[in-house]
Design a protein around this motif. Structure first.
Motif, PDB file in Angstrom:
ATOM      1  N   VAL A  63    -126.990 -62.475  10.443  1.00  0.00           N
ATOM      2  CA  VAL A  63    -125.551 -62.406  10.671  1.00  0.00           C
ATOM      3  C   VAL A  63    -124.956 -63.808  10.788  1.00  0.00           C
ATOM      4  CG1 VAL A  63    -123.775 -61.737  12.343  1.00  0.00           C
ATOM      5  CG2 VAL A  63    -125.579 -60.119  11.718  1.00  0.00           C
ATOM      6  N   VAL A  64    -125.513 -64.611  11.690  1.00  0.00           N
ATOM      7  CA  VAL A  64    -124.970 -65.953  11.930  1.00  0.00           C
ATOM      8  C   VAL A  64    -125.167 -66.846  10.710  1.00  0.00           C
ATOM      9  CG1 VAL A  64    -125.167 -68.025  13.375  1.00  0.00           C
ATOM     10  CG2 VAL A  64    -125.283 -65.755  14.429  1.00  0.00           C
ATOM     11  N   GLY A  65    -126.303 -66.697  10.044  1.00  0.00           N
ATOM     12  CA  GLY A  65    -126.589 -67.533   8.889  1.00  0.00           C
ATOM     13  C   GLY A  65    -125.675 -67.278   7.711  1.00  0.00           C
ATOM     14  N   GLY A  66    -125.029 -66.116   7.683  1.00  0.00           N
ATOM     15  CA  GLY A  66    -124.120 -65.804   6.587  1.00  0.00           C
ATOM     16  C   GLY A  66    -122.683 -66.217   6.830  1.00  0.00           C
ATOM     17  N   ILE A  67    -122.403 -66.786   7.998  1.00  0.00           N
ATOM     18  CA  ILE A  67    -121.037 -67.177   8.347  1.00  0.00           C
ATOM     19  C   ILE A  67    -120.734 -68.578   7.824  1.00  0.00           C
ATOM     20  CG2 ILE A  67    -119.477 -67.683  10.269  1.00  0.00           C
ATOM     21  CD1 ILE A  67    -121.047 -65.671  11.933  1.00  0.00           C
ATOM     22  N   THR A  68    -119.525 -68.759   7.331  1.00  0.00           N
ATOM     23  CA  THR A  68    -119.076 -70.091   6.933  1.00  0.00           C
ATOM     24  C   THR A  68    -117.777 -70.424   7.664  1.00  0.00           C
ATOM     25  OG1 THR A  68    -117.857 -69.197   5.034  1.00  0.00           O
ATOM     26  CG2 THR A  68    -120.126 -69.942   4.650  1.00  0.00           C
ATOM     27  N   GLU A  69    -117.558 -71.714   7.846  1.00  0.00           N
ATOM     28  CA  GLU A  69    -116.327 -72.156   8.485  1.00  0.00           C
ATOM     29  C   GLU A  69    -115.168 -72.090   7.496  1.00  0.00           C
ATOM     30  OE1 GLU A  69    -116.222 -74.815  11.781  1.00  0.00           O
ATOM     31  OE2 GLU A  69    -118.016 -75.817  10.972  1.00  0.00           O
ATOM     32  N   ALA A  70    -113.976 -72.400   7.998  1.00  0.00           N
ATOM     33  CA  ALA A  70    -112.774 -72.276   7.175  1.00  0.00           C
ATOM     34  C   ALA A  70    -112.849 -73.129   5.912  1.00  0.00           C
ATOM     35  CB  ALA A  70    -111.545 -72.653   8.007  1.00  0.00           C
ATOM     36  N   ASP A  71    -113.541 -74.274   5.993  1.00  0.00           N
ATOM     37  CA  ASP A  71    -113.654 -75.147   4.824  1.00  0.00           C
ATOM     38  C   ASP A  71    -114.834 -74.788   3.938  1.00  0.00           C
ATOM     39  OD1 ASP A  71    -115.783 -75.951   6.346  1.00  0.00           O
ATOM     40  OD2 ASP A  71    -115.180 -78.065   6.486  1.00  0.00           O
ATOM     41  N   SER A  73    -117.994 -74.614   4.938  1.00  0.00           N
ATOM     42  CA  SER A  73    -119.249 -75.195   5.419  1.00  0.00           C
ATOM     43  C   SER A  73    -120.099 -74.136   6.114  1.00  0.00           C
ATOM     44  CB  SER A  73    -118.968 -76.335   6.403  1.00  0.00           C
ATOM     45  OG  SER A  73    -118.190 -77.346   5.805  1.00  0.00           O
ATOM     46  N   PRO A  74    -121.393 -74.067   5.806  1.00  0.00           N
ATOM     47  CA  PRO A  74    -122.266 -73.106   6.475  1.00  0.00           C
ATOM     48  C   PRO A  74    -122.669 -73.600   7.853  1.00  0.00           C
ATOM     49  CG  PRO A  74    -123.536 -74.426   4.949  1.00  0.00           C
ATOM     50  CD  PRO A  74    -122.099 -74.856   4.778  1.00  0.00           C
ATOM     51  N   LEU A  75    -123.103 -72.674   8.681  1.00  0.00           N
ATOM     52  CA  LEU A  75    -123.646 -73.031   9.980  1.00  0.00           C
ATOM     53  C   LEU A  75    -125.134 -73.325   9.838  1.00  0.00           C
ATOM     54  CD1 LEU A  75    -121.955 -70.303  12.210  1.00  0.00           C
ATOM     55  CD2 LEU A  75    -121.297 -72.706  12.010  1.00  0.00           C
ATOM     56  N   GLN A  76    -125.608 -74.298  10.593  1.00  0.00           N
ATOM     57  CA  GLN A  76    -127.017 -74.655  10.595  1.00  0.00           C
ATOM     58  C   GLN A  76    -127.734 -73.790  11.626  1.00  0.00           C
ATOM     59  OE1 GLN A  76    -127.691 -78.663  11.820  1.00  0.00           O
ATOM     60  NE2 GLN A  76    -129.890 -78.624  11.418  1.00  0.00           N
ATOM     61  N   LEU A  77    -128.611 -72.906  11.181  1.00  0.00           N
ATOM     62  CA  LEU A  77    -129.308 -72.005  12.088  1.00  0.00           C
ATOM     63  C   LEU A  77    -130.349 -72.748  12.913  1.00  0.00           C
ATOM     64  CD1 LEU A  77    -129.876 -68.790   9.950  1.00  0.00           C
ATOM     65  CD2 LEU A  77    -128.683 -68.920  12.155  1.00  0.00           C
ATOM     66  N   THR A 134    -119.054 -77.280  16.352  1.00  0.00           N
ATOM     67  CA  THR A 134    -118.743 -75.852  16.370  1.00  0.00           C
ATOM     68  C   THR A 134    -120.048 -75.087  16.511  1.00  0.00           C
ATOM     69  OG1 THR A 134    -116.827 -76.168  14.918  1.00  0.00           O
ATOM     70  CG2 THR A 134    -117.692 -73.921  15.133  1.00  0.00           C
ATOM     71  N   ILE A 135    -120.076 -74.143  17.442  1.00  0.00           N
ATOM     72  CA  ILE A 135    -121.277 -73.358  17.708  1.00  0.00           C
ATOM     73  C   ILE A 135    -120.918 -71.885  17.730  1.00  0.00           C
ATOM     74  CG2 ILE A 135    -123.130 -72.883  19.365  1.00  0.00           C
ATOM     75  CD1 ILE A 135    -122.684 -75.742  20.430  1.00  0.00           C
ATOM     76  N   VAL A 136    -121.684 -71.085  17.019  1.00  0.00           N
ATOM     77  CA  VAL A 136    -121.533 -69.632  17.066  1.00  0.00           C
ATOM     78  C   VAL A 136    -122.855 -69.042  17.541  1.00  0.00           C
ATOM     79  CG1 VAL A 136    -121.081 -67.514  15.775  1.00  0.00           C
ATOM     80  CG2 VAL A 136    -119.831 -69.614  15.211  1.00  0.00           C
TER      81      VAL A 136
END
Length: 250
Positions: A63-71, A73-77, A134-136
């Motif tokens: 779930v978290v790995g598939g999220i991208t920021e508004a620009d 950019s992917p999140l680093q798991l 940014t942290i999710v």
């Protein structure tokens, strides 16, 4: 925050350790820790629910790995084991912190204990030369769905602790916390905006939004040197909505 918004400590632990705050002198500019992983272990999407939570850590990593920021950019798991180690390091760091008034320590310690078997996952991204983090975080545990105070505990704590002092290694940091009227697709959404200032003129602003649905909690945190951008709340709410959509089981 109090137990009514569980697992914000996941984000706190990641922020403390990945930005080097656990080893830096208070008031110093923090730097990213060396050797940060680039991805978590491959996630499984068809796992049976854990006995202690509807989502496994592998499912939440997907779930978290598939999220991208508004620009885009992917999140680093962050691997699950490193998250748990980070929580241990965060607890050690916070043991040396003094909060005045003492009852306001809930805004510093959060919940840094994940129940046995709880599903957890965290992703992080940096921008503007690491000045913005940014942290999710996502977590699944019966403790999340069992809270029935409707956020009253958080509201009470905010009323008593809108301003307090955090001291570590002889350096005092003034901290103010204000409630945030946040709205997401979650069943319950709570948020805060925190400003930290030090005697040397340093300033940091942090926004935290937590959305809970059933036994799933998604926390989105952004911290910035000086001040956050105006669109921060919208972007954090979108991150939570994206995580909830990805986690939905129809």
């Amino acid at each position: 925050m109090p137990r009514s918004t569980p697992f914000t400590g996941l984000a706190l632990a990641t922020l403390l350790v990945l930005t080097g705050c656990a080893s830096a002198e208070p008031g110093e500019e923090s730097t990213p820790a060396a050797g940060q992983p680039t991805a978590a272990a491959s996630a499984s999407t068809g796992a049976e629910p854990d006995e202690t939570g509807s989502y496994s850590s592998d499912e939440l990593a997907t779930v978290v790995g598939g999220i991208t920021e508004a620009d885009g950019s992917p999140l680093q798991l962050i691997p699950t084991e490193q998250i748990r180690q980070s929580m241990d390091q965060a607890r050690q760091f916070l043991d040396a912190v003094t909060v005045s008034p003492a009852e306001c320590s809930v805004f510093v310690s959060n919940s840094l204990d994940a129940p046995e078997g709880a599903g957890i996952a965290t992703g992080v991204s940096s921008s503007d030369g690491d000045a913005i983090q940014t942290i999710v975080s996502a977590a699944s545990s019966p403790d999340i769905g069992s809270s029935s105070d409707g956020g009253s505990a958080s509201a009470e704590a905010l009323g008593a602790c809108s301003s307090f002092t955090v001291e570590a290694q002889g350096v005092a940091i003034e901290q103010t916390v204000e409630p945030l009227e946040a709205a997401t697709d979650a069943d319950t959404t709570v948020g805060t905006t925190t400003v930290q200032t030090s005697a040397d003129g340093g300033r940091q602003q942090t926004m935290t939004i937590v959305g809970t649905r059933g036994d799933l909690a998604v926390t989105a945190v952004r911290t910035a040197k000086d001040a956050l951008a105006d669109d921060t709340q919208d972007e954090l709410e979108d991150l939570i909505d994206a995580a909830l959509a990805a986690a939905r089981r129809d």
